[in-house]
Write a protein that holds these residues in place. Structure first.
Motif, PDB file in Angstrom:
ATOM      1  N   TYR A 122       0.833  -1.212   0.000  1.00 24.73           N
ATOM      2  CA  TYR A 122       0.000   0.000   0.000  1.00 24.73           C
ATOM      3  C   TYR A 122       0.863   1.256   0.000  1.00 24.73           C
ATOM      4  CZ  TYR A 122      -3.803  -3.154   1.372  1.00 24.73           C
ATOM      5  OH  TYR A 122      -4.697  -4.175   1.423  1.00 24.73           O
ATOM      6  N   LEU A 123       1.854   1.259   0.897  1.00 22.96           N
ATOM      7  CA  LEU A 123       2.703   2.442   1.005  1.00 22.96           C
ATOM      8  C   LEU A 123       3.443   2.694  -0.307  1.00 22.96           C
ATOM      9  CD1 LEU A 123       3.552   4.633   2.991  1.00 22.96           C
ATOM     10  CD2 LEU A 123       5.437   3.188   3.715  1.00 22.96           C
ATOM     11  N   SER A 124       3.923   1.607  -0.925  1.00 21.11           N
ATOM     12  CA  SER A 124       4.616   1.755  -2.214  1.00 21.11           C
ATOM     13  C   SER A 124       3.681   2.345  -3.255  1.00 21.11           C
ATOM     14  CB  SER A 124       5.121   0.407  -2.721  1.00 21.11           C
ATOM     15  OG  SER A 124       5.908  -0.217  -1.755  1.00 21.11           O
ATOM     16  N   LEU A 125       2.434   1.842  -3.281  1.00 18.85           N
ATOM     17  CA  LEU A 125       1.477   2.334  -4.276  1.00 18.85           C
ATOM     18  C   LEU A 125       1.182   3.811  -4.054  1.00 18.85           C
ATOM     19  CD1 LEU A 125      -1.063  -0.607  -4.606  1.00 18.85           C
ATOM     20  CD2 LEU A 125       0.533   0.247  -6.325  1.00 18.85           C
ATOM     21  N   ILE A 126       0.955   4.181  -2.783  1.00 20.46           N
ATOM     22  CA  ILE A 126       0.684   5.593  -2.484  1.00 20.46           C
ATOM     23  C   ILE A 126       1.850   6.459  -2.932  1.00 20.46           C
ATOM     24  CG2 ILE A 126       0.493   7.257  -0.584  1.00 20.46           C
ATOM     25  CD1 ILE A 126      -1.197   5.200   0.875  1.00 20.46           C
ATOM     26  N   ALA A 127       3.068   6.033  -2.549  1.00 22.96           N
ATOM     27  CA  ALA A 127       4.247   6.827  -2.892  1.00 22.96           C
ATOM     28  C   ALA A 127       4.415   6.912  -4.399  1.00 22.96           C
ATOM     29  CB  ALA A 127       5.487   6.224  -2.259  1.00 22.96           C
ATOM     30  N   PHE A 128       4.159   5.805  -5.081  1.00 23.65           N
ATOM     31  CA  PHE A 128       4.415   5.776  -6.512  1.00 23.65           C
ATOM     32  C   PHE A 128       3.374   6.585  -7.281  1.00 23.65           C
ATOM     33  CE2 PHE A 128       4.790   3.692 -10.704  1.00 23.65           C
ATOM     34  CZ  PHE A 128       6.132   3.938 -10.889  1.00 23.65           C
ATOM     35  N   VAL A 129       2.107   6.385  -6.924  1.00 24.55           N
ATOM     36  CA  VAL A 129       1.050   7.125  -7.611  1.00 24.55           C
ATOM     37  C   VAL A 129       1.127   8.616  -7.244  1.00 24.55           C
ATOM     38  CG1 VAL A 129      -1.435   7.417  -7.820  1.00 24.55           C
ATOM     39  CG2 VAL A 129      -0.460   5.123  -7.786  1.00 24.55           C
ATOM     40  N   GLY A 130       1.228   8.893  -5.929  1.00 21.38           N
ATOM     41  CA  GLY A 130       1.344  10.290  -5.483  1.00 21.38           C
ATOM     42  C   GLY A 130       2.579  10.949  -6.077  1.00 21.38           C
ATOM     43  N   GLY A 131       3.698  10.219  -6.027  1.00 20.62           N
ATOM     44  CA  GLY A 131       4.939  10.760  -6.567  1.00 20.62           C
ATOM     45  C   GLY A 131       4.837  10.997  -8.064  1.00 20.62           C
ATOM     46  N   GLY A 132       4.087  10.122  -8.736  1.00 20.70           N
ATOM     47  CA  GLY A 132       3.899  10.292 -10.174  1.00 20.70           C
ATOM     48  C   GLY A 132       3.122  11.558 -10.489  1.00 20.70           C
ATOM     49  N   ILE A 133       2.063  11.812  -9.703  1.00 25.38           N
ATOM     50  CA  ILE A 133       1.254  13.011  -9.949  1.00 25.38           C
ATOM     51  C   ILE A 133       2.063  14.274  -9.663  1.00 25.38           C
ATOM     52  CG2 ILE A 133      -0.784  14.280  -9.153  1.00 25.38           C
ATOM     53  CD1 ILE A 133      -2.028  11.488  -8.544  1.00 25.38           C
ATOM     54  N   VAL A 134       2.685  14.309  -8.478  1.00 25.87           N
ATOM     55  CA  VAL A 134       3.503  15.482  -8.141  1.00 25.87           C
ATOM     56  C   VAL A 134       4.635  15.626  -9.150  1.00 25.87           C
ATOM     57  CG1 VAL A 134       4.942  16.560  -6.370  1.00 25.87           C
ATOM     58  CG2 VAL A 134       2.932  15.256  -5.700  1.00 25.87           C
TER      59      VAL A 134
ATOM     60  N   ALA B  24       5.180   8.998   6.560  1.00 25.66           N
ATOM     61  CA  ALA B  24       5.805   8.090   5.600  1.00 25.66           C
ATOM     62  C   ALA B  24       5.235   8.316   4.204  1.00 25.66           C
ATOM     63  CB  ALA B  24       5.598   6.641   6.030  1.00 25.66           C
ATOM     64  N   GLY B  25       3.907   8.434   4.125  1.00 28.42           N
ATOM     65  CA  GLY B  25       3.279   8.629   2.819  1.00 28.42           C
ATOM     66  C   GLY B  25       3.741   9.908   2.160  1.00 28.42           C
ATOM     67  N   LEU B  26       3.793  10.970   2.957  1.00 25.23           N
ATOM     68  CA  LEU B  26       4.158  12.280   2.420  1.00 25.23           C
ATOM     69  C   LEU B  26       5.631  12.325   2.007  1.00 25.23           C
ATOM     70  CD1 LEU B  26       2.234  14.647   2.147  1.00 25.23           C
ATOM     71  CD2 LEU B  26       3.287  15.661   4.173  1.00 25.23           C
TER      72      LEU B  26
END
Lengths: 216, 220
Positions: A22-34, A89-91
């Protein structure tokens, strides 16, 4: 008895793996958008947009991810804002990922021949339109392999969230080790699970790279 | 409630920071040199060694590249003593760093070796050079020139990754930050300053690596 605890360890580790995912997905998707937003700023040729983006990337690429996690977790809490390990962690991972993805994608955008920019510019397209219809569709093709490759770094990066108390695979390993005193077994299993997550992605990235080279 | 930043709270601890910085620098330099040595051997074995050795190197590289550094560190520091191999936290930190960079540089240098045209090797052999001479003067020389930028950025990444060794109490810069933070409770100030120190360190390291590259690693 020892067999019994082996299965319990494995079961708990696999259960904890979901949080790593989950954390990887959040970081990857969020990081992709930013990262995509930053990419627009970074390649905009507008100085006051480019310079802050550069500094942002320099900061997140030039400091340890661990420091960034600490800054978010301990630092922000001092200003009276409650920060959970989840949020910190997510941020932190999202921003860290975005910096790297922006740089990877910038390289891909810059690999597109200049004539494409000039041609689309001479058709009176705005910068956003040029990116949207001309540059990005071409850049995306080259970007896929390194982006998939970087996702492996993101998964490995989430292991550091364990240090600020986020219970994912590595933290679960530490806790299980404290309970069972079988560090060799526990950490070997933890490593093996990470390997099972990361290796297919590495392999896929490599394959994509090879495919692309043939196409050129 | 408003919080007032108080960076002067760090001043009494400057020696702790300096020692931590020193440890991080030494750790980086030693593991860079040793890691590249491992990588050179590994890449040579992977490209020219017998199949069993080449396979073994491949397993090593893939295992390390697809697991987090912190897990490798914990495995070496907590896991190996169970087999009777007890290591101090400093030794474990050095070993983990070398093992980690060794794997990455093996993969990077191997890519460089692959890029050396086969004709060059044949030309070397036909000049009656021994296999080792061909490797040393023809293959590795060109390989390093090609992959030097990639290797440089990997070294910077490893330096930043070394912050993790604080988790097994190896006295590096991050360990110093944690220590100071536990004394004066100025977490944000400490971590901010230490993050900036890392930033300066990585910029300096990149600069230094470029100088070394310009001086010693030349194409042709």
């Amino acid at each position: 008895m020892s067999d019994f605890s082996f299965w319990i360890i494995l079961k708990n580790l696999i259960w904890a793996t979901q949080w790593t995912v989950y954390l990887s997905l959040i970081a990857f998707v969020g990081g992709g958008i930013v990262g995509l937003i930053l990419l627009f700023l970074r390649t905009s040729q507008v100085k006051w947009l480019e310079v802050p983006t550069k500094l942002y990337i320099e900061f997140f690429q030039g400091t340890p991810l661990l420091m960034q996690l600490f800054l978010f977790f301990f630092g922000v809490a001092l200003f009276g804002i409650e920060v959970s390990p989840w949020m910190a962690a997510g941020l932190a991972l999202t921003l860290w990922t975005s910096a790297f993805l922006t740089e990877i994608w910038r390289g891909c955008v810059e690999a597109i021949p200049k004539g494409q920019w000039e041609a689309s510019g001479s058709l009176a397209m705005s910068y956003i339109e040029q990116m949207r219809y001309v540059i990005l569709p071409q850049a995306m093709r080259i970007a896929i392999a390194p982006t998939v490759g970087f996702s492996v770094q993101v998964i490995k990066g989430t292991a550091l969230a364990s240090i600020i108390g986020f219970v994912e695979l590595t933290k679960a390993g530490t806790m299980l080790n404290n309970a069972t005193f079988r560090p060799f077994l526990v950490y070997a299993l933890v490593a093996l699970i990470y390997f099972c997550l990361c290796f297919p992605l590495s392999w896929f990235a490599k394959r994509l790279e090879g495919k692309l080279n043939v196409a050129r | 409630m408003t919080y007032h930043l108080e960076f002067s709270a760090l001043l009494p601890y400057w020696q702790d920071l300096a020692w931590g910085l020193w440890f991080t620098v030494v750790l980086t330099v030693v593991s860079t040199v040793a890691g590249i040595a491992v990588g050179t051997l590994g890449a040579s074995a992977r490209s020219f060694g017998p199949p069993w050795l080449s396979g073994l190197v491949r397993v090593y590289v893939e295992l390390i590249r697809n697991t987090p550094f912190i897990v490798q560190l914990f495995f070496i520091f907590f896991g190996l003593p169970a087999l009777g191999l007890k290591l101090s936290e400093t030794t474990a930190a050095f070993i983990a760093m070398v093992v980690n960079l060794g794997a990455y540089s093996t993969e990077i240098i191997r890519a460089g070796i692959d890029a050396v045209p086969k004709g060059h090797i044949e030309a070397g052999v036909s000049l009656a050079m021994t296999r080792l001479e061909v490797l040393r003067y023809i293959v590795l020389r060109q390989a390093f020139a090609k992959i030097y930028p990639a290797l440089s950025s990997q070294i910077v990444i490893v330096m930043l990754g070394s912050a993790v060794v604080s988790q097994i109490s190896a006295p590096d810069l991050t360990y110093a930050a944690n220590f100071i933070q536990s004394r004066n409770f100025r977490a944000f100030e400490v971590y901010f300053v230490v993050a900036l120190i890392y930033l300066v360190l990585s910029i300096l390291l990149r600069y230094l690596l470029r100088l070394i590259g310009d001086r010693f690693v030349r194409v042709g």
